[in-house]
Write a protein that holds these residues in place. Structure first.
Motif, short mmCIF file in Angstrom:
data_model
loop_
_atom_site.label_atom_id
_atom_site.label_comp_id
_atom_site.label_asym_id
_atom_site.label_seq_id
_atom_site.Cartn_x
_atom_site.Cartn_y
_atom_site.Cartn_z
N LYS A 43 73.89 -14.69 44.49
CA LYS A 43 72.61 -15.39 44.54
C LYS A 43 72.79 -16.89 44.75
O LYS A 43 72.18 -17.48 45.64
CB LYS A 43 71.82 -15.14 43.25
N SER A 44 73.63 -17.50 43.90
CA SER A 44 73.82 -18.95 44.01
C SER A 44 74.49 -19.30 45.33
O SER A 44 74.22 -20.35 45.92
CB SER A 44 74.63 -19.50 42.84
N THR A 45 75.37 -18.43 45.79
CA THR A 45 76.04 -18.68 47.07
C THR A 45 74.99 -18.76 48.19
O THR A 45 75.03 -19.66 49.03
CB THR A 45 77.07 -17.58 47.37
N HIS A 85 69.39 -26.58 41.40
CA HIS A 85 70.57 -25.76 41.19
C HIS A 85 70.65 -25.28 39.76
O HIS A 85 70.01 -25.82 38.86
CB HIS A 85 71.83 -26.54 41.55
N GLN A 86 71.49 -24.25 39.57
CA GLN A 86 71.69 -23.67 38.25
C GLN A 86 72.27 -24.73 37.32
O GLN A 86 71.88 -24.83 36.17
CB GLN A 86 72.68 -22.51 38.42
N GLU A 87 73.21 -25.51 37.82
CA GLU A 87 73.77 -26.58 37.02
C GLU A 87 72.99 -27.83 37.41
O GLU A 87 72.87 -28.16 38.58
CB GLU A 87 75.25 -26.78 37.33
N LEU A 164 64.68 -22.38 43.49
CA LEU A 164 64.94 -22.57 42.06
C LEU A 164 65.92 -21.53 41.57
O LEU A 164 65.66 -20.33 41.68
CB LEU A 164 63.63 -22.47 41.26
N ASP A 165 67.05 -21.99 41.05
CA ASP A 165 68.10 -21.08 40.56
C ASP A 165 68.00 -20.99 39.05
O ASP A 165 68.38 -21.92 38.33
CB ASP A 165 69.48 -21.60 40.99
N GLU A 166 67.43 -19.91 38.54
CA GLU A 166 67.22 -19.69 37.10
C GLU A 166 66.57 -20.89 36.41
O GLU A 166 67.10 -21.43 35.45
CB GLU A 166 68.56 -19.38 36.43
N PRO A 167 65.37 -21.29 36.89
CA PRO A 167 64.78 -22.52 36.35
C PRO A 167 64.31 -22.40 34.91
O PRO A 167 64.22 -23.41 34.22
CB PRO A 167 63.58 -22.76 37.28
N SER A 394 80.83 -17.51 38.85
CA SER A 394 79.38 -17.68 38.91
C SER A 394 78.88 -18.15 37.54
O SER A 394 79.60 -18.04 36.54
CB SER A 394 78.72 -16.37 39.30
N GLY A 395 77.65 -18.66 37.51
CA GLY A 395 77.10 -19.24 36.29
C GLY A 395 77.16 -18.30 35.09
O GLY A 395 77.61 -18.67 34.00
N GLY A 396 76.72 -17.07 35.28
CA GLY A 396 76.70 -16.12 34.18
C GLY A 396 78.10 -15.78 33.69
O GLY A 396 78.32 -15.55 32.50
MG LIG Z 1 74.28 -18.19 40.02
#
Ligand SMILES: [Mg+2]
Ligand SMILES: Nc1ncnc2c1ncn2[C@@H]1O[C@H](COP(=O)(O)OP(=O)(O)OP(=O)(O)O)[C@@H](O)[C@H]1O
Length: 493
Positions: A43-45, A85-87, A164-167, A394-396
């Protein structure tokens, strides 16, 4: 009219990993498209490509029918893409208003008009319902406020495509509500939205259409009303979700942690106990005192007053290191604080328990690796290998790494602050199962979470914190969402 966004056979590989494999999709103007998928699904990619972070992708991207090579963030912005971004990417040492206007000022040749900028910033903040003075330094804001500020900043850009990445992962229900209102306005003005989320309620409320990625491929695309949460989870995981039956607790009487009196701003007076084998939940909105409670117990902030006992000996942690030395481990919810990006998976995992692997100053690499491999399997950690840099996860999966580090310290008391923030629905259940296993082995667990469902799923007891006080305590048999919510909003007597 051509679609707002059209992607054809988009692919991206990292050394050895196919992160995205021939993904095609079309998004209409004003549409909100949810992108769902397990941790590491790609997803983030996908959104990083769209925001110009990875210039070396294969495939085609069109915006309003026009072919684009998004080889840099500037190009993506000029093409009308705004990304959260997620971060987070705010600059801590700058003020709120400087952060809001950073991008514009950097590109404008016009001289800076301080008064006008202040006004503009104040207006943007008001629209987002943020009660912050524009001159406040960003590093002084809570995680939730920083997230809302980041979103406010992106909204000022009048984008064609907002990503929006996991806002909402760090937002309370009320804060998320404000974001949803703003999104509705933005969409009404014709902006399309790509929205990444692990939260089912949110997905089914917001989406026009849903795209599911698994292992870098698109495995499902559907209109919101043509699918169900059950079908979606099946597509996400490629298997059925396991649901563990609730656990039977027989808590012994002696407390592991006994907080007799604790004062740490904004917490005024807290008193409670956690017994070995118990999972006690802490519910509280940001600023309620719930975070302060966790930080004080881990020695990250100095309480004004503390009478605490750990296994019936005085406990007054001067620092996180002192807490660790007493067998107290802490997993922060902001994984930016927990993961060392340049270090590899093994080094990150064993950072807090290195002495266990050391003999005469030499680290026993094979036992270190074996332990990390075992825990990685338990949490289905997705990484290229034990030597992969944390920054490649990845973030998770970074969040899972923080948890693994905690467990490897073999704690007596485990403090968890939103441990499944950004963790996908399948892995969440792996985390819950691991917590229950730990509790069964006699560990005492204190779990703060912004998700009530998480607390009611895994906890034996829940404490609700409002305005610095523990205002409600519920045993498992008394769990009641409505009552908890009311208490958190300060409505309960
Ligand atoms: Mg991600
Ligand atoms: N910079 C990188 N170097 C190497 N591998 C990477 C890099 N970034 C991502 N990957 C890999 O690509 C795959 C997809 O990662 P991505 O970040 O897109 O997942 P995601 O769907 O956003 O997951 P999450 O829900 O955990 O945020 C993962 O296997 C990840 O390890």
């Amino acid at each position: 009219m051509p679609p707002r966004l059209s992607i054809t056979r988009l692919s991206k590989s990292f050394a050895g990993t196919r992160a995205l494999a021939e993904v095609s999709l079309e998004v209409a103007a004003g549409e909100l498209r949810v992108i769902a998928g397990e941790n590491g699904a790609g997803k983030s990619t996908l959104i990083r490509i769209l925001s110009g972070v990875f210039g070396d992708y294969a495939g085609e991207i069109r915006i309003d029918g026009e072919g684009q090579r998004l080889t840099s963030p500037e190009r993506a912005m000029r093409a009308g893409v705004a990304t959260i971004h997620q971060e987070l990417s705010l600059v801590g040492a700058l003020s709120v208003s400087d952060n809001l206007l950073l991008y514009r000022r950097g590109h404008a040749l016009a001289p800076v008009d301080g008064e006008r900028e202040r006004e503009q910033a104040a207006r943007v903040l008001a629209e987002m319902g943020l009660d912050i003075a524009p001159e406040t330094l960003v590093e002084r804001l809570s995680l939730a406020d920083r997230q809302l500020l980041e979103i406010a900043r992106a909204l000022t850009r009048k984008a064609k495509l907002l990503i929006l990445d996991e806002p909402t992962s760090a937002l309370s229900a009320a804060e998320a509500e404000r974001l949803f209102e703003r999104l509705a306005t933005v969409r009404a003005a014709g902006t399309s939205v790509l929205y990444i989320s692990h939260r089912m309620d949110e997905i089914f409320r917001l989406a026009d259409r849903i795209t599911v990625l698994r292992d870098g491929r698109c495995v499902l695309e559907s209109g919101r009303d043509e699918t169900t949460p059950h079908e979606l989870v099946g597509a996400l995981l490629g298997r059925e979700k396991r649901v563990a039956p609730p656990r039977q607790v027989t808590a012994p009487s002696a407390a592991r942690l006994e907080v007799r009196a604790l004062r740490a701003k904004p917490l005024v007076d807290a008193a409670f106990a956690v017994r070995p084998g118990e999972i006690v939940g802490v519910a509280g909105l940001s600023g309620s005192g719930a975070e302060a409670l966790m930080s004080a117990l881990f020695g990250a902030v100095r309480p004004e007053h503390a009478e605490i006992r750990l296994d019936d000996a005085p406990y007054y942690p001067e620092s996180p290191a002192a807490a660790l030395a007493r067998g107290v481990a802490f997993a922060p919810g902001d994984r930016g604080l927990g993961v060392f990006q340049e270090l590899d998976v093994v080094a990150n995992a064993t950072l807090s328990s290195l002495e266990r692997y050391c003999r005469f100053g030499v680290v026993n690499r094979s036992s270190e690796r074996a332990d990390v491999a075992r825990e990685s399997e338990r949490f289905a950690l997705k990484a290229a290998g034990p030597g992969a840099a944390a920054s490649s996860l990845s973030g998770g999966n970074q969040q899972k790494l923080v948890l693994i580090r905690c467990l490897l310290t073999e704690p007596r008391l485990l403090l968890l602050d939103d441990p499944t923030r950004g963790v996908d629905i399948g892995a969440k259940h792996d985390v819950y199962a691991a917590l229950e296993e730990l509790a069964d082995s006699g560990v005492a667990i204190l779990l703060r979470s912004t998700e009530l469902d998480e607390l009611t799923t895994v906890c034996d007891r829940i404490l609700a914190v409002t305005r610095g006080r523990i205002c409600l305590e519920l045993a498992r048999s008394e769990f009641d969402r409505e009552r908890l919510l009311a208490a958190l909003m300060g409505a309960a007597a």
